[in-house]
Design a protein around this motif. Structure first.
Motif: not given
Length: 855
Positions: A1-5, A309-319, A383-390
């Protein structure tokens, strides 16, 4: 996930650049203001601590006033001899230093600064603490010789041998420049004239037996605090102000603090606007990026990534965005501080860039602001990103959240808006200034919040009206541009909100400033009856010579003097109010129109009597005949009878709370040595105003600091002072517009990427490049005008409520600057066109087949 982020962040770095600019601007103003104020504080702390005597004895003054009287508080020179006998004193010196002077060259041009820094005349006394050293010529000897500081000499082209005229409180005298003194420390920007010690006391204070302070040097082994205790024991506790070197430096720094606070708060105001507007930009950017990456996020979920993990990925981009923006902003802040230091040099304050102070708190504040703002702004999109379904990975549409209902926004916006409206109604109906101002602040915050929350709800009805003429004017292109703006109300509302904030501020302050100007105009017309007012350009008092010159001018029929006195009044309700009172000559009724609720001018100006504003008197249980204790400078006290109550509906400006005034004889008695602050002049019979004005200006030609003003000049002076505040607001608007333009550019650029396939299909069925560019420009214009309409509507409400607060201070006229408002709306349309140029150009250059095949 970090690499993808990390890959995702680098893949979208171009799209994130504009958001990073908002962070950079925010951090730059925060860091720049802190670095600049720390540098100035550290520089002047060193200056004050290195030039202060071990102990200083000064006249005691328990009153603070922003209005100068022209009087100089002194101590007897003999005090230096008394203090010299105290055990532990190595030496003493009777200092002379005054600021109530004007110095002009042989052409009657002032050699003082134009930056507001004082012109100081002092005695030449060399010690190891002296801030200057003699670099050319010789020390002053006798009544006709003086030194000038090198910076002033360079700036005003004064050389050794030139003659200067010094206008002091006791009188005017001439000196020859016999030497130049150069600063060994930071030059605070003042113009310094050094005189022989005996000459300084006689010419500046009017008595060789007076001094402005006593400098005391400690003997080896005696601490400053101990020496102070011994000096106080000799002089008597409470008789004089006795300060150690540290206390004197702290006091001087506190006086400088007001100047620094103004700069710091202005800079932080810019930072606040940057942060507020930048939040909308960042929220919008991340929301759109997430909407475009719906399939990508769905695939991550399908491959096993959970919501966290998805929420953390978006917040990592923000950081990452916050860290990059903060780092660049900190560097920009250092450059901004350097620019301010250079700017201060242009005004005479010679700070050294090599001594710039970057304290540990500055980078901490920079990263807290930059990273914190970005993290908070990106949280909801995350949070909205984390709600995206497969299953979203299998969907064909990339635009998320377009049709989601706005019911929650409607409810929350309505509740917050109702609370804000109630606060503003309370502000308009309150009877006390403090409560009205508090309710205004609360109402502004709540209504702004409500408008931001409910903005998307207003998109469809307002834009249908604003863009209603588009189909008729531009055909199908106009219809598509209007529908594009309506397609996603959340996005349109967030994009317009950035512009709305700045324009709401401008609208409110424009109404307030226009109302203030009209109120002062009405007050001047109502109260001022003099043909002319003679005043110093910077409102400081002038010498008796000026008054004598005016009285001796041919054609002058009446001269009424005005003098100010800082006072503290003990009121019947037990409060002690520090304010400024004015003293007038007996014929004030002939040059001013005063409305009385009780008593009259004769009673107010009689010895032992005082006049007071009716509202102030009611607030503090004062009645006609009440006796109030009044404290004057230097510990002088009097008990004055309230013999008149005025009802002027006038603003309590310039620190003159209470509208206190009395006879000028009272000022002369309790503030001896004071100077006139203004002269109200009427022409004699048979002399026209134009004739008298030319004669007055001719008589006052040797006094360049003094100006002759009629009613129109006085109104212009007030307007110019109000305009300074308005220019600051316009500067804030400019910053908000810059960031808002970045937001519109960002939104349109991302929208073009989002609609790549749609644009390809439109081009395939015949839409020309020029038509495509026009469609995007129209979409941008309608979004910008939508933000302008919301902002100005909100600003007008704020402005009207602000005027209600001002009405409690006597400024009761309401004025709406319609010209400014119309200009802002037209300017907003121009902003929309400019913001759309690059996105429209990029869209028109797309390869049609590649766009249709876009995934």
């Amino acid at each position: 996930m970090l690499k993808a982020t990390l890959r995702s962040f680098l893949a979208h770095k171009g799209r994130l650049l504009l958001s990073a600019l908002a962070v950079v601007l925010s951090v730059a103003f925060v860091a720049g203001s802190l670095i600049f104020s720390d540098t100035v504080s550290r520089t002047f702390d060193r200056l004050f601590s290195s030039t202060s005597a071990d102990v200083t004895v000064e006249p005691r003054d328990d009153l603070s006033s922003s209005v100068p009287t022209g009087a100089t508080q002194t101590v007897p020179t003999a005090l230096a001899g008394r203090v010299a006998k105290v055990d532990g004193v190595a030496s003493t010196h009777a200092d002379v230093s005054v600021e109530n002077i004007t110095v002009v060259d042989s052409e009657n041009k002032s050699v003082g600064t134009t930056s507001g820094a004082p012109t100081i005349a002092t005695d030449w006394y060399v010690t190891d603490r002296s801030p200057v050293k003699l670099t050319s010529g010789h020390a002053p000897r006798g009544a006709r010789e003086a030194l000038l500081d090198a910076d002033t000499a360079d700036r005003k082209h004064v050389e050794i041998g030139d003659t200067l005229t010094v206008m002091a409180q006791p009188g005017t005298f001439k000196v020859d420049v016999v030497g130049i003194a150069t600063f060994t420390t930071t030059n605070p920007g003042a113009a310094l004239v050094y005189l022989d010690p005996a000459t300084a006391a006689a010419q500046l204070l009017g008595s060789p037996g007076r001094a402005t302070s006593i400098s005391v040097d400690a003997a080896p082994g005696v601490g400053d605090a101990e020496l102070k205790r011994r000096v106080v024991a000799e002089t008597g506790a409470g008789v004089y102000d006795v300060k150690t070197a540290d206390e004197q430096a702290e006091s001087s720094a506190a006086d400088l603090g007001g100047f620094l606070d103004v700069i710091k708060y202005v800079m932080l105001g810019f930072a606040g606007i940057s942060v507020l507007v930048g939040v909308f930009l960042i929220v919008n950017t991340f929301s759109m990026l997430i909407a475009q990456r719906t399939r990508e996020l769905g695939l991550l979920r399908a491959l096993g990534a959970d919501r966290r993990q998805v929420r953390r990925s978006v917040l990592t981009e923000a950081l990452l965005l916050g860290v990059v923006g903060s780092t660049l902003g900190l560097a920009a802040g250092i450059g901004l501080a350097l620019g301010l230091i250079k700017l201060m040099g242009a005004f005479g304050m010679n700070l050294k860039a090599t001594e710039m102070v970057v304290g540990w708190g500055t980078p901490v504040a920079a990263y807290v602001v930059g990273v914190g703002v970005t993290f908070v702004a990106a949280y909801l999109p995350a949070r909205r990103a984390a709600g995206v379904s497969p299953m979203a990975a299998l969907a064909d549409a990339e635009i998320a959240g377009v049709g989601r209902p706005l019911r929650v926004r409607a409810v929350v916006g309505a509740v917050v808006g109702a609370l804000g409206a109630a606060a503003l109604v309370g502000c308009a109906t309150a009877s006390k200034t403090s409560s009205s101002a508090s309710l205004l602040g609360l109402g502004v915050v709540l209504t702004l919040t409500a408008t931001v929350i409910a903005g998307p709800l207003l998109v469809r009805p307002v834009i249908r009206v604003l863009g209603g003429a588009f189909p008729a004017l531009f055909g199908s292109i106009g219809r598509m541009s209007q529908r594009n703006a309506l397609r996603n109300p959340r996005r349109t509302g967030a994009t317009a909100a950035a512009l709305m904030v700045g324009l709401a501020l401008v609208g409110g302050m424009s109404v307030a400033s226009a109302s203030m100007s009209r109120s002062f105009d009405q007050q001047i017309d109502k109260t001022l009856g003099a043909d002319f007012i003679v005043q110093n350009a910077n409102f400081v008092p002038f010498s008796q010579e000026v008054t004598d010159k005016v009285r001796g001018t041919d054609g002058v029929g009446l001269v009424v003097r005005q003098r100010f006195a800082p006072v503290a009044v003990r009121l019947p309700d037990g409060k002690r109010i520090e304010t400024t009172a004015a003293g007038y000559d007996a014929r004030i009724d002939e040059v001013a129109h005063v409305t009385y609720a009780g008593g009259d001018t004769a009673a107010a100006l009689a010895d032992g009597h005082i006049a007071m504003d009716l509202g102030f008197a009611k607030d503090h249980d004062v009645r006609l005949g009440s006796v109030v204790p009044v404290e004057f400078p230097a510990g002088r006290k009097a008990e004055l009878t309230v013999s008149a109550l005025t009802d002027q509906d006038a603003a309590e400006g310039f620190g003159m709370q209470g509208g206190l005034f009395f006879g000028i004889s009272t000022v002369e008695k309790y503030v001896p040595g004071g100077q006139d602050s203004a002269l109200y002049v009427n022409a004699s019979a048979g002399t026209g105003p134009d004739t008298l004005r030319s004669r007055l200006e001719g008589a006052l030609d040797p006094y360049p600091q003094v100006q002759v003003r009629d009613q129109a000049d006085y109104k212009k002076l007030v307007h110019d002072q109000i305009a300074v505040l308005l220019y600051l607001v316009y500067a804030l608007l400019g910053l908000a517009i810059v960031i808002a333009v970045l937001g519109v550019v960002n939104t349109l650029a991302l929208s073009v990427v989002e609609r790549t396939r749609e644009i390809g299909l439109l081009r395939a069925i015949g839409l020309g490049r020029r038509q495509l560019r026009r469609m995007i420009r129209l979409e941008s214009v309608v979004i910008a005008v939508f933000g302008a309409v919301l902002g100005l509507a909100l600003g007008l409400v704020w402005g009207v409520c602000t005027q209600q607060v001002l009405a409690l201070q006597g400024m009761k006229a309401l004025a709406i600057p319609w010209t400014t408002i119309v200009a802002v709306v037209i300017g907003s349309a121009v902003v929309g066109i400019v913001a759309a140029l690059l996105p429209a150009l990029r869209a028109s250059r797309m390869n049609v087949l590649a766009a249709i095949a876009h995934e």
